[in-house]
Design an enzyme around this catalytic site. Structure first.
Site, short mmCIF file in Angstrom:
data_model
loop_
_atom_site.label_atom_id
_atom_site.label_comp_id
_atom_site.label_asym_id
_atom_site.label_seq_id
_atom_site.Cartn_x
_atom_site.Cartn_y
_atom_site.Cartn_z
N ASN A 167 -23.60 14.60 -46.58
CA ASN A 167 -22.53 14.81 -45.61
C ASN A 167 -22.47 16.28 -45.25
OD1 ASN A 167 -20.16 13.49 -44.20
ND2 ASN A 167 -19.25 15.35 -45.04
N TYR A 171 -15.31 22.84 -42.83
CA TYR A 171 -14.03 22.96 -43.51
C TYR A 171 -13.83 24.43 -43.87
CZ TYR A 171 -15.86 18.25 -44.66
OH TYR A 171 -16.45 17.01 -44.63
N ARG A 172 -12.69 24.99 -43.48
CA ARG A 172 -12.47 26.42 -43.71
C ARG A 172 -12.40 26.74 -45.21
NH1 ARG A 172 -6.66 25.40 -42.21
NH2 ARG A 172 -5.57 25.35 -44.21
N TRP A 185 -10.75 20.59 -47.82
CA TRP A 185 -11.13 19.21 -47.52
C TRP A 185 -9.86 18.39 -47.29
CZ3 TRP A 185 -14.84 19.15 -52.28
CH2 TRP A 185 -16.13 19.45 -51.87
N GLU A 229 -24.86 14.11 -40.74
CA GLU A 229 -24.63 14.91 -39.53
C GLU A 229 -25.88 15.67 -39.09
OE1 GLU A 229 -22.35 14.51 -41.90
OE2 GLU A 229 -20.48 14.00 -40.87
N ASP A 278 -3.30 27.98 -37.86
CA ASP A 278 -4.19 26.84 -37.65
C ASP A 278 -4.36 26.45 -36.18
OD1 ASP A 278 -5.83 24.69 -38.60
OD2 ASP A 278 -4.58 24.61 -40.39
C1 LIG Z 1 -13.41 25.35 -36.25
C2 LIG Z 1 -13.08 24.11 -37.02
C3 LIG Z 1 -12.45 24.21 -38.24
C4 LIG Z 1 -12.15 23.07 -38.99
N1 LIG Z 1 -11.54 23.21 -40.20
C5 LIG Z 1 -11.32 22.11 -40.96
C6 LIG Z 1 -10.75 22.24 -42.26
O1 LIG Z 1 -10.45 23.33 -42.72
N2 LIG Z 1 -10.56 21.11 -42.99
C7 LIG Z 1 -10.91 19.87 -42.52
O2 LIG Z 1 -10.75 18.89 -43.25
N3 LIG Z 1 -11.42 19.71 -41.27
C8 LIG Z 1 -11.64 20.81 -40.49
N4 LIG Z 1 -12.18 20.67 -39.25
C9 LIG Z 1 -12.49 19.33 -38.73
C10 LIG Z 1 -13.74 18.77 -39.37
O3 LIG Z 1 -14.81 19.65 -39.25
C11 LIG Z 1 -14.11 17.44 -38.75
O4 LIG Z 1 -13.07 16.53 -38.98
C12 LIG Z 1 -15.42 16.87 -39.28
O5 LIG Z 1 -15.63 15.60 -38.71
C13 LIG Z 1 -15.40 16.74 -40.78
O6 LIG Z 1 -16.60 16.19 -41.26
P1 LIG Z 1 -16.59 14.81 -42.02
O7 LIG Z 1 -16.22 13.77 -41.00
O8 LIG Z 1 -17.99 14.66 -42.51
O9 LIG Z 1 -15.59 14.93 -43.12
C14 LIG Z 1 -12.48 21.81 -38.48
C15 LIG Z 1 -13.11 21.70 -37.25
C16 LIG Z 1 -13.42 22.84 -36.52
C17 LIG Z 1 -14.10 22.70 -35.19
MN LIG Z 2 -19.30 12.98 -42.31
#
Ligand SMILES: Cc1cc2nc3c(=O)[nH]c(=O)nc-3n(C[C@H](O)[C@H](O)[C@H](O)COP(=O)(O)O)c2cc1C
Ligand SMILES: [Mn+2]
Length: 500
Positions: A167, A171-172, A185, A229, A278
């Site tokens: 995966n 995530y920041r 997460w 991804e 945020d």
């Molecule tokens: C700039 C940016 C920052 C993000 N920060 C977070 C974060 O801190 N935590 C989080 O859970 N998702 C965050 N997201 C959203 C996730 O990247 C997005 O939901 C992604 O689909 C997560 O991957 P996953 O589906 O494999 O969990 C962020 C998205 C962007 C574009």
């Molecule tokens: Mn995913």
């Protein structure tokens, strides 16, 4: 494009990059510069001398629709969706020509799989033990209320402990000290699910920083959990993502990244992460999140650090979200084929509002689609769904407002429901769950308890053609196409703002 450097070179050739050569502070100062640049539709910025670091910082690489299209090598974002649609719509081929076409399409999927390589620029320098130091990187503190610097544009790589499936998510990561950060997460995300599935209580994690733009985008794409991804990135790029085995954990990482952080996240080690300015436009309150402990930091000798600032929309992430909106339309149509188009307004921070147009065929159809949206992947977190008829341009907010006003009897056409809400939504009484609002702005059928529906005003085609052909005779200034364009294709001010 293989790496961030190819991308920076392309941006520079296209006049889409500005270099800032004076010293600038990653503590707040860069945010204010980027905020002004994004809002003015300005270029990507390469800060060559961030204060306190020997690594340059790249930001605003995604900040306009044009750059987003350059990243994907397309004219319009909808063209990306077309390639996906071709694959998703794969029907059993009929004649020989169709069979060859079908094989080509299947090959494009096979060629998307990441491949392992032995040459890895990202492992030019390998730091372990006491040599690990996040303080080397120009990590930004974005907003005045942020307690620490945050890594904001990472591709966080994990594997499902049960299946081994990779995966990648964005995530920041709040910096705690030179070799640890928090891992943000959220509750609905795949990275967290991987940790929860760990039987021995911890998982290896690798974080790639500074990727080609399509791979970086793919980390933000809301794919179903079992889909890698990096495979999507390979498909969208038309060439596989190249991976190399990490040095201290059992994971593969992008060989052409600028920087990789390797380490571990354990279930029982959590701390208070945040507050953080945020993408909701508010500071997200501090909450417990797990700690990421680094076991290695690998990088190119002259690594470039990538960053992004989120805040009150619109910000740079608007175009990452718009890319997702366009790329996922074919997948959405595959499950709900009556959907014509949809729009997630940037000002609605993506999860607050969805406007959906449908080919309405039966009583209650708009309600069916609302519930479908509330049941689909990350779209399920949408707070308000507005449904309009097929002919309405969902991207034209003035048109949508017209139908919401004209076609809606709030006593009959508003649905109040309940369900899961975005992790960051501060409005509901309880975190994670709350109300849902559906607005059925379609024309009502007799079976939906409406009086005979009136006809919409529209000039006849003959008169339009007549006026088109005679336009120059009238001696009026604007041409016939301009005059016709005003009513049919006007775009909302927000879209114009983002287009600039
Ligand atoms: C700039 C940016 C920052 C993000 N920060 C977070 C974060 O801190 N935590 C989080 O859970 N998702 C965050 N997201 C959203 C996730 O990247 C997005 O939901 C992604 O689909 C997560 O991957 P996953 O589906 O494999 O969990 C962020 C998205 C962007 C574009
Ligand atoms: Mn995913």
């Amino acid at each position: 494009m293989r790496d961030l450097r190819d991308w920076i070179a392309l941006l520079e050739r296209e006049g889409e990059l500005a270099r800032v050569s004076v010293e600038v502070d990653p503590d707040l100062e860069i945010t204010e510069i980027v905020d002004r640049t994004v809002k003015a539709g300005g270029p990507a910025l390469l800060f060559e001398r961030p204060k306190g670091s020997s690594h340059p910082l790249l930001i605003n690489q995604f900040g306009t629709e044009r750059r987003m299209c350059l990243a994907f090598g397309v004219e319009r974002l909808d063209d990306i969706a077309q390639r996906l649609e071709d694959v998703l719509e794969l029907q059993p081929p009929q004649g020989l020509v169709e069979k060859v076409k079908g094989l080509k399409r299947l090959k494009s999927i096979a060629d998307s799989m990441p491949k392992t390589v032995s040459r890895a620029p990202v492992q030019e320098v390998v730091l372990t033990g006491d040599d690990i130091d996040l303080g080397r990187l120009p990590i930004q503190r974005c907003w005045p209320g942020d307690p620490a610097p945050f890594i904001t544009l990472p591709a966080v790589i994990t594997a499902d402990p049960r299946t081994g499936t990779r995966n990648v998510g964005m995530y920041r990561m709040q910096v705690i000290d030179r070799s640890s950060t928090y891992m943000h997460w959220q509750i609905h995300k795949d990275g967290r699910a991987d940790l929860l599935a760990a039987e021995d209580g911890r998982i290896p994690v690798a974080v790639a920083l500074g990727l080609d733009p399509v791979s970086a985008y793919s980390a933000s794409a809301p794919l179903p959990k079992h889909i890698d991804e990096f495979m999507l990135a390979g498909f969208l790029k038309g060439e596989p993502v190249e991976l190399v085995h990490a040095r201290t954990v059992d994971l593969d990482v992008p060989a052409n990244a600028e920087i990789v952080l390797e380490g571990w996240v354990a279930k029982d080690e959590v701390g208070l992460e945040g507050p953080f300015g945020d993408h909701t436009g508010y500071y997200t309150a501090a909450e417990p999140f797990p700690v990421f402990r680094l076991s290695a930091m690998t990088l190119r000798r002259d690594a470039i650090y990538p960053s992004i600032v989120v805040g009150k929309p619109p910000q740079e992430d608007a175009w990452l979200g718009k890319a997702t909106e366009r790329i996922f339309l074919p997948a959405l149509r595959l499950t709900v084929p009556e959907i014509v188009d949809y729009d997630l307004p940037v000002a609605g921070a993506f999860h607050n509002c969805a406007i959906v147009s449908i080919r309405k065929a039966f009583p209650g159809h708009a309600r069916k689609v609302m519930h479908a949206v509330w049941g689909l992947g990350m779209l399920s977190l949408t707070k308000c769904v507005i449904v309009v008829d097929a002919h309405v341009d969902v991207h034209d907010y003035a048109q949508v407002t017209f139908y919401v006003g004209a076609n809606v009897d709030p006593a009959r056409d508003v649905v109040l429901s309940e369900g899961p809400l975005d992790h960051l939504d501060h409005a509901p009484e309880r975190q994670f769950v709350g109300g849902k609002l559906g607005i059925d702005a379609t024309a009502k059928l007799p079976g939906e308890g409406a009086r005979p529906w009136p006809e919409e005003i529209e000039m006849s085609a003959e008169i339009k053609a007549l006026v088109d052909s005679r336009w120059s005779e009238y001696g009026l200034e604007s041409g016939p196409s301009a005059a016709a364009g005003v009513t049919r294709h006007s775009s909302s001010p927000l879209r114009q703002l983002l287009r600039r």
